[in-house]
Design a protein around this motif. Sequence first.
Motif, PDB file in Angstrom:
ATOM      1  N   SER A 166      23.213  60.515  73.884  1.00  0.00           N
ATOM      2  CA  SER A 166      22.489  59.892  72.793  1.00  0.00           C
ATOM      3  C   SER A 166      23.110  61.187  71.689  1.00  0.00           C
ATOM      4  CB  SER A 166      21.139  59.752  72.583  1.00  0.00           C
ATOM      5  OG  SER A 166      20.430  60.039  71.106  1.00  0.00           O
ATOM      6  N   PRO A 186      18.678  62.945  72.123  1.00  0.00           N
ATOM      7  CA  PRO A 186      18.562  62.862  74.298  1.00  0.00           C
ATOM      8  C   PRO A 186      17.504  63.768  73.970  1.00  0.00           C
ATOM      9  CG  PRO A 186      20.356  64.779  73.627  1.00  0.00           C
ATOM     10  CD  PRO A 186      19.554  63.800  71.945  1.00  0.00           C
ATOM     11  N   ASN A 245      21.764  63.041  77.863  1.00  0.00           N
ATOM     12  CA  ASN A 245      22.800  61.441  77.992  1.00  0.00           C
ATOM     13  C   ASN A 245      23.304  61.813  77.006  1.00  0.00           C
ATOM     14  OD1 ASN A 245      20.600  60.626  75.897  1.00  0.00           O
ATOM     15  ND2 ASN A 245      19.325  60.644  77.435  1.00  0.00           N
TER      16      ASN A 245
END
Length: 209
Positions: A25, A10, A23
Amino acid sequence: GRRAIVTAGPTAEPIDPVRVITNRSSGKQGFAIAAALAELGAEVTLVAGPVFQPTPAGVTRVDVETARQMLAACEAALPADIAVCVAAVSDWRPRDAAAAKIKKTGDAPPGIDLVENPDILATLSKSPSRPRLVIGFAAETHEVEAYAQGKLAKKGCDWIVANDVVADPFGGDANAVAVISSSGVDRWERMPKSEVARRLAAKIAETFQ
Ligand code: CTP
């Protein structure tokens, strides 16, 4: 001997010195792709957002936090033959990060004014020193292939690797992807991210034969 840039993870966009917008990720797929390209003999620069992943063998890792830092690190790694943008870049960032921690005042919570981040994939695709092969990812929740087809044109890249993040939420170990290019759609069965990475690296290598 080919040079590759891979973005992964992210980005984190500061709100104030202690808070960020980010986020979910994990960086797993991007790190696996960097590893697979290095295993095939590529000279890989891995530009990573904040993740907890070990650096793959033989890969040069550049750690960044924000989208703007990620773009600068990618541009500094040019020229390259291959770019694979796997990072889940934050589409927006707070317009002005507060210099001091924002405190509660007892009134309404503070509003955060957002501005759009640069698009790293689109910028590399349009760069005067554009890598010969530019690959993007499309994480979608619905109409996966249709949105991915649109992204090919919008971003100006050569391939889009599309995946359904409802079937395979961020952070998992497997992925069912479709590789979309102007010559068609290549659908792969669900497999571990390490295997997606090896297949993608092999497909990349084929285009440089
Ligand atoms: N990407 C990027 N820089 C950004 C946003 C996205 O490099 N600022 C790259 C991602 O790494 C990925 C691809 O673009 O390879 C797809 O990103 P995505 O966020 O899914 O596409 P968007 O154009 O933002 O479309 P939407 O948010 O409408 O789904």
